[in-house]
Design a protein around this motif. Structure first.
Motif, PDB file in Angstrom:
ATOM      1  N   ILE A  54       1.942 -11.185  -8.205  1.00 35.39           N
ATOM      2  CA  ILE A  54       1.325 -10.366  -7.121  1.00 35.39           C
ATOM      3  C   ILE A  54       0.573  -8.953  -7.628  1.00 35.39           C
ATOM      4  N   LEU A  55       0.792  -8.502  -8.833  1.00 38.15           N
ATOM      5  CA  LEU A  55       0.324  -7.467  -9.434  1.00 38.15           C
ATOM      6  C   LEU A  55      -0.608  -7.607 -10.372  1.00 38.15           C
ATOM      7  N   LEU A  57      -2.208 -11.440 -10.684  1.00 32.85           N
ATOM      8  CA  LEU A  57      -3.359 -12.290 -10.125  1.00 32.85           C
ATOM      9  C   LEU A  57      -3.765 -12.036  -9.111  1.00 32.85           C
ATOM     10  N   ALA A  58      -2.781 -11.204  -8.005  1.00 33.56           N
ATOM     11  CA  ALA A  58      -3.281 -10.910  -6.517  1.00 33.56           C
ATOM     12  C   ALA A  58      -3.987  -9.595  -6.476  1.00 33.56           C
ATOM     13  N   ARG A  59      -3.786  -8.874  -7.934  1.00 37.00           N
ATOM     14  CA  ARG A  59      -4.216  -7.382  -8.078  1.00 37.00           C
ATOM     15  C   ARG A  59      -3.903  -6.669  -6.894  1.00 37.00           C
ATOM     16  N   VAL A  60      -2.570  -6.444  -6.446  1.00 36.78           N
ATOM     17  CA  VAL A  60      -2.254  -5.529  -5.447  1.00 36.78           C
ATOM     18  C   VAL A  60      -1.703  -4.295  -6.164  1.00 36.78           C
ATOM     19  N   ASP A  61      -1.989  -3.212  -5.313  1.00 44.40           N
ATOM     20  CA  ASP A  61      -1.451  -1.846  -6.092  1.00 44.40           C
ATOM     21  C   ASP A  61      -0.183  -1.843  -6.057  1.00 44.40           C
ATOM     22  N   LEU A  62       0.335  -1.283  -7.578  1.00 43.55           N
ATOM     23  CA  LEU A  62       1.799  -1.062  -7.684  1.00 43.55           C
ATOM     24  C   LEU A  62       2.423  -0.210  -6.753  1.00 43.55           C
ATOM     25  N   ARG A  63       1.745   0.595  -6.299  1.00 43.15           N
ATOM     26  CA  ARG A  63       2.081   1.671  -5.434  1.00 43.15           C
ATOM     27  C   ARG A  63       2.651   1.133  -3.931  1.00 43.15           C
ATOM     28  N   THR A  64       1.661   0.187  -3.662  1.00 42.10           N
ATOM     29  CA  THR A  64       1.730  -0.328  -2.267  1.00 42.10           C
ATOM     30  C   THR A  64       3.145  -1.455  -2.403  1.00 42.10           C
ATOM     31  N   LEU A 128       8.926 -13.416  -0.088  1.00 44.44           N
ATOM     32  CA  LEU A 128       8.422 -13.066   0.957  1.00 44.44           C
ATOM     33  C   LEU A 128       7.014 -12.172   0.913  1.00 44.44           C
ATOM     34  N   LEU A 129       7.287 -11.301  -0.031  1.00 45.78           N
ATOM     35  CA  LEU A 129       6.026 -10.444   0.091  1.00 45.78           C
ATOM     36  C   LEU A 129       4.772 -11.166  -0.986  1.00 45.78           C
ATOM     37  N   PHE A 130       5.061 -12.111  -1.585  1.00 43.75           N
ATOM     38  CA  PHE A 130       4.122 -12.972  -2.184  1.00 43.75           C
ATOM     39  C   PHE A 130       3.452 -13.792  -1.284  1.00 43.75           C
ATOM     40  N   ILE A 131       3.722 -14.189  -0.024  1.00 42.32           N
ATOM     41  CA  ILE A 131       3.174 -14.796   0.987  1.00 42.32           C
ATOM     42  C   ILE A 131       2.540 -13.799   1.966  1.00 42.32           C
ATOM     43  N   ALA A 132       3.271 -12.736   2.049  1.00 41.70           N
ATOM     44  CA  ALA A 132       2.526 -11.803   3.040  1.00 41.70           C
ATOM     45  C   ALA A 132       1.354 -11.074   2.393  1.00 41.70           C
ATOM     46  N   LEU A 133       1.527 -10.999   1.132  1.00 41.01           N
ATOM     47  CA  LEU A 133       0.213 -10.200   0.531  1.00 41.01           C
ATOM     48  C   LEU A 133      -0.716 -10.912   0.037  1.00 41.01           C
ATOM     49  N   THR A 134      -0.468 -12.071  -0.025  1.00 38.04           N
ATOM     50  CA  THR A 134      -1.702 -13.237  -0.420  1.00 38.04           C
ATOM     51  C   THR A 134      -2.248 -13.732   0.599  1.00 38.04           C
TER      52      THR A 134
END
Length: 262
Positions: A54-55, A57-64, A128-134
Motif C-alpha cells: 500500500i505504501l 506500490l500504491a503510493r498511499v500517504d503514510l498518515r492517511t 481490507l484496506l488494500f482493497i479499499a485504497l487500490t
C-alpha cells in the motif's frame, strides 16, 4: 470529507491500472489465510507485506493509512483487553474478584489468545484496506457483474453508495450552517439543533430519492444501470507477484501453526 478522500485515493493510487481481479484475489485470499492461521506470526506477515504494498506500490500517504487503521485498531485493543481479563487459564499472573459472580484475571493463556486475536484483526484490516485504497467502487461493480451477481443487487449497491455520499454532504452543509448560527452553544440548544439536523437530513434524502426515481424514469430505466468501470487485463508481473505472495503467506500459515507469544 474523509469518505471522499478514500475514493480519491482509490482513483489515483499507483495500482489503479492493475487488474481488479488480482487486487481482489490478494485481499480476499489474505483474509482467508488470516482466518486459517493458528499462530500470530502469519497474520503479522500478511499485514507487513500488504502494508508495504500500500505504501510503496500504491503510493498511499503514510498518515492517511495510519488514520484509517486508528479506529479499528482502537476497537480491537478494547476487545482484546476484555478477552485477556475474562478468558482465564492455568498460569495466573494477576487475579481480582470484584464481585461474587465476576472474576478478572491475566493469565498466560489469555495473553496468548488476546494477542492472537489482535494479530488476526491487524492482518484482516490490512487486507481490507488494500482493497479499499487500490480499487474504486466502479471497478468493483464491474467485477460483480462479471461474476454474475444479480443485477438488482448491483443496482441497489450503486444506489446505496451514491446515497451515502449525498447524505454525508447534506449533513455537512446543515451542520456548518447550524454552527454559524450558534446552534450548539448550549446543552439544550445542542439537543434541539441535532434533532433538526436529523429531520432535515431525512427530508433531504427522501427528496433525493424522489428525484432519482424521476430521473430513472426519464431515462427509461429497464432494471439495469450502465456501468462506467474499466476492464483491465491480467498482466504477467502482477500475477507472478500475487502468486509469490500467496505461496509465502500459505507457507507462513503452515510453518507457524500454534505459535504463541508466551
Amino acid at each position: 470529507m474523509f469518505e471522499e478522500l478514500l475514493e480519491d485515493v482509490a482513483q489515483t493510487n499507483g495500482l489503479r491500472e492493475t487488474s481488479t481481479w488480482l487486487k481482489l484475489a490478494a485481499g480476499l485470499s489474505a483474509i482467508v489465510l488470516c482466518l486459517l492461521s493458528t499462530g500470530y506470526a502469519a497474520p503479522l506477515f500478511i499485514a507487513l507485506v500488504l502494508s508495504a504494498a500500500i505504501l510503496t506500490l500504491a503510493r498511499v500517504d503514510l498518515r492517511t493509512y495510519a488514520e484509517l487503521f486508528l479506529v479499528p485498531l482502537w476497537f480491537a485493543l478494547m476487545s482484546v483487553a476484555v478477552i485477556v481479563l475474562i478468558s482465564g487459564g492455568e498460569h495466573v499472573f494477576w487475579n481480582w474478584d470484584p464481585l461474587p459472580f465476576l472474576s478478572l484475571s491475566v493469565t498466560r493463556e489469555s495473553i496468548n489468545t488476546g494477542f492472537f486475536v489482535l494479530c488476526r484483526v491487524i492482518g484482516g484490516m490490512s487486507a481490507l484496506l488494500f482493497i479499499a485504497l487500490t480499487t474504486p467502487m466502479t471497478d468493483l461493480f464491474v467485477v460483480m457483474r462479471k461474476a454474475r451477481v444479480p443485477d438488482f443487487v448491483i443496482d441497489l449497491a450503486m444506489i446505496i453508495y451514491r446515497t451515502i455520499f449525498f447524505l454525508l454532504d447534506q449533513v455537512r452543509q446543515i451542520y456548518h450552517a447550524q454552527v454559524m448560527r450558534l446552534g450548539y452553544s448550549g446543552w439544550k440548544e445542542s439537543v434541539h439543533t441535532f434533532s433538526v439536523l436529523c429531520g432535515s437530513a431525512f427530508i433531504a434524502s427522501w427528496d433525493a430519492g424522489d428525484d432519482l426515481v424521476r430521473a430513472m424514469d426519464a431515462r427509461c430505466y429497464d432494471g439495469k444501470f450502465a456501468l462506467l468501470g474499466e476492464n483491465r487485463p491480467v498482466e504477467l508481473r502482477p500475477l507472478a507477484a500475487l502468486a509469490l505472495f500467496l505461496i509465502a503467506a500459505s507457507a507462513a500459515v503452515v510453518a507457524t501453526q500454534g505459535m504463541t507469544l508466551l
